[in-house]
Enzyme design. Structure first.
Site, mmCIF file in Angstrom:
data_model
loop_
_atom_site.group_PDB
_atom_site.id
_atom_site.type_symbol
_atom_site.label_atom_id
_atom_site.label_comp_id
_atom_site.label_asym_id
_atom_site.label_seq_id
_atom_site.Cartn_x
_atom_site.Cartn_y
_atom_site.Cartn_z
ATOM 1 N N LYS A 111 0.824 -1.218 0.000
ATOM 2 C CA LYS A 111 0.000 0.000 0.000
ATOM 3 C C LYS A 111 0.854 1.264 0.000
ATOM 4 O O LYS A 111 0.416 2.304 -0.477
ATOM 5 C CB LYS A 111 -0.973 -0.011 1.184
ATOM 6 C CG LYS A 111 -2.022 -1.105 1.013
ATOM 7 C CD LYS A 111 -3.296 -0.855 1.778
ATOM 8 C CE LYS A 111 -4.364 -1.838 1.275
ATOM 9 N NZ LYS A 111 -5.621 -1.767 1.935
ATOM 10 N N LYS A 191 -5.473 -10.242 -6.389
ATOM 11 C CA LYS A 191 -6.668 -10.611 -5.634
ATOM 12 C C LYS A 191 -7.821 -9.648 -5.949
ATOM 13 O O LYS A 191 -7.589 -8.504 -6.351
ATOM 14 C CB LYS A 191 -6.378 -10.663 -4.130
ATOM 15 C CG LYS A 191 -6.249 -9.323 -3.459
ATOM 16 C CD LYS A 191 -6.469 -9.439 -1.948
ATOM 17 C CE LYS A 191 -6.650 -8.051 -1.363
ATOM 18 N NZ LYS A 191 -7.417 -7.944 -0.178
ATOM 19 N N LYS A 194 -10.830 -3.708 -3.900
ATOM 20 C CA LYS A 194 -11.323 -2.399 -4.312
ATOM 21 C C LYS A 194 -10.180 -1.460 -4.694
ATOM 22 O O LYS A 194 -10.356 -0.572 -5.490
ATOM 23 C CB LYS A 194 -12.132 -1.752 -3.174
ATOM 24 C CG LYS A 194 -13.460 -2.440 -2.953
ATOM 25 C CD LYS A 194 -14.291 -1.681 -1.959
ATOM 26 C CE LYS A 194 -13.635 -1.620 -0.601
ATOM 27 N NZ LYS A 194 -13.738 -2.849 0.183
HETATM 28 N N1 AQP Z 1 -10.012 -11.301 -2.694
HETATM 29 C C1 AQP Z 1 -10.291 -11.767 -1.502
HETATM 30 N N2 AQP Z 1 -10.440 -13.103 -1.308
HETATM 31 C C2 AQP Z 1 -10.741 -13.588 -0.074
HETATM 32 N N3 AQP Z 1 -10.921 -12.802 1.025
HETATM 33 C C3 AQP Z 1 -10.779 -11.472 0.879
HETATM 34 N N4 AQP Z 1 -10.906 -10.447 1.741
HETATM 35 C C4 AQP Z 1 -10.684 -9.282 1.081
HETATM 36 N N5 AQP Z 1 -10.414 -9.541 -0.216
HETATM 37 C C5 AQP Z 1 -10.476 -10.887 -0.381
HETATM 38 C C6 AQP Z 1 -11.241 -10.598 3.152
HETATM 39 O O1 AQP Z 1 -12.345 -9.750 3.457
HETATM 40 C C7 AQP Z 1 -12.265 -9.363 4.827
HETATM 41 C C8 AQP Z 1 -12.456 -7.874 4.958
HETATM 42 O O2 AQP Z 1 -11.270 -7.272 4.472
HETATM 43 P P1 AQP Z 1 -10.945 -5.772 4.488
HETATM 44 O O3 AQP Z 1 -11.578 -5.048 5.568
HETATM 45 O O4 AQP Z 1 -9.471 -5.636 4.243
HETATM 46 O O5 AQP Z 1 -11.755 -5.444 3.217
HETATM 47 P P2 AQP Z 1 -11.402 -4.502 2.177
HETATM 48 O O6 AQP Z 1 -10.308 -3.681 2.674
HETATM 49 O O7 AQP Z 1 -12.686 -3.889 1.819
HETATM 50 O O8 AQP Z 1 -10.900 -5.508 1.053
HETATM 51 P P3 AQP Z 1 -10.208 -5.016 -0.212
HETATM 52 O O9 AQP Z 1 -11.164 -4.777 -1.322
HETATM 53 O O10 AQP Z 1 -9.086 -5.952 -0.494
HETATM 54 O O11 AQP Z 1 -9.689 -3.629 0.215
HETATM 55 P P4 AQP Z 1 -8.305 -3.045 -0.048
HETATM 56 O O12 AQP Z 1 -8.187 -3.021 -1.516
HETATM 57 O O13 AQP Z 1 -8.398 -1.698 0.592
HETATM 58 O O14 AQP Z 1 -7.275 -3.941 0.607
HETATM 59 C C9 AQP Z 1 -10.891 -9.809 5.335
HETATM 60 O O15 AQP Z 1 -11.028 -10.960 6.122
HETATM 61 C C10 AQP Z 1 -10.144 -10.116 4.067
HETATM 62 O O16 AQP Z 1 -9.173 -11.123 4.270
#
Ligand code: AQP
Length: 324
Positions: A111, A191, A194
């Site tokens: 990040k 993965k 967002k």
């Molecule tokens: N691609 C994924 N596959 C499986 N599990 C996932 N999680 C996130 N992406 C995947 C799981 O979702 C839970 C919440 O995670 P978070 O709060 O980090 O969610 P997020 O930030 O909204 O997920 P993003 O889209 O991946 O956000 P960014 O891009 O900001 O990092 C966790 O248990 C996570 O493991």
């Protein structure tokens, strides 16, 4: 089991969140003590977080979680910033956390890469996460694979605290679901997330036409690397199909693939059909919940229950470290 897990209110809930974590949250409610948290302090580490959007996102996410099946009668559902003990414990735990460990976190490195301004919160994020979990003395944490390194650090922090101040915190174990790492349909080497933009995730509540467009245009042929029998994009579509379709349907598609007769169009159409059948009840429930409009009361009641536990744990921690 004592379960804790959190999710950031940073926008829509996507299939990676749902199949990677939230589906387990719902299932674990049966027979376990569950605490589920909307982690808005964590969302502040994102430089693009806008105040009025954050407030809206918290409510929208709470609605999504209830629609997915989180039951506020059985589980504690609350917003992190309503329980100030999270940040108090974060500071205390930071003082038993190694700087080197924090600097090794891959999520931080990813990040921070290429950013002109890297805020300290992003670096400290895993300590706050450890505080979130340990504040409820949780022994199990349902998460996706991307969170395993942070959870290992939580275990190290708990161990170090216990070593300095006497056995107190459990060392929490992860619970991985059937899809611990769902990949982006537009780039199956990354993965589903967002952070990479709307093409890289499918939102649970997105319009059906948009979901179909994303599935229809999903990358399939990428060429195989040695040892691979299926390209990553196709493997990802199969992972999704396995999550929503009956076993005999998946088997039939696997057979066609092995025989070289698989038409991606058929695979994508079938996936879309089963996915929507699985998602429609959730989408319907969300509309009903939105109409009821009791979200603030539910979150306030959750925060009250969470705070009771948090206060007890902080009291003990303060005494152990010599603050009281
Ligand atoms: N691609 C994924 N596959 C499986 N599990 C996932 N999680 C996130 N992406 C995947 C799981 O979702 C839970 C919440 O995670 P978070 O709060 O980090 O969610 P997020 O930030 O909204 O997920 P993003 O889209 O991946 O956000 P960014 O891009 O900001 O990092 C966790 O248990 C996570 O493991």
């Amino acid at each position: 089991m004592r379960i804790f897990s959190g999710i950031q209110p940073t926008g829509v809930l996507h299939l990676g969140n749902y199949f990677g974590a939230i589906k387990q949250w719902v299932e674990l409610q049966e027979g376990n003590f569950c605490v589920y948290c909307i982690v808005d302090y964590h969302a502040l580490t994102n430089e693009n977080t806008v105040p009025h959007e954050l407030r809206t996102n918290v409510k929208e996410l709470a609605l999504d979680l209830l629609a997915c099946g989180i039951d506020p009668e059985r589980s504690i559902l609350f917003v992190q910033s309503a329980v100030p003990e999270h940040t108090e414990l974060c500071w205390i735990l930071g003082c038993v956390t190694s700087f080197g460990d924090l600097a090794r976190m891959t999520q931080f490195k990813e990040k921070a890469r290429g950013q002109e301004f890297v805020n300290g919160g992003l670096f400290y994020y895993p300590v706050l996460q450890a505080a979130d979990i340990l504040l409820y003395l949780a022994d199990h944490v349902p998460v996706g694979e991307d969170q395993l390194q942070h959870l290992e650090l939580t275990r190290r922090i708990a161990r170090r605290f216990n070593w300095r101040f006497g056995e107190f915190f459990p060392e929490p174990e992860p619970i991985l679901g059937k899809a611990p790492r769902l990949m982006s349909l537009a780039d199956p080497m990354r993965k589903m997330s967002k952070s990479y933009g709307p093409e890289h995730y499918i939102g649970l509540m997105e319009p059906e036409e948009e979901i179909w467009r994303k599935i229809r245009t999903a990358v399939t042929d990428m060429g195989l690397t040695p040892g691979q029998t299926m390209s990553p994009g196709v493997a990802n579509l199969f992972t999704l199909l396995e999550l929503v379709a009956p076993a005999d349907v998946v088997e039939e598609f696997r057979r066609l693939h092995t025989e070289g007769k698989l038409l991606y169009k058929d695979l994508k159409e079938t996936l879309f059909r089963y996915l929507m059948a699985a998602m429609r009840p959730l989408r319907e429930r969300r509309r009903e919940l939105e109409a009821k409009g009791q979200i603030e009361e539910i979150l306030a009641a959750g925060a009250e229950r969470a705070r009771k536990i948090a206060k007890g744990v902080i009291k003990e921690v303060r005494a152990r470290v010599g603050l009281d």
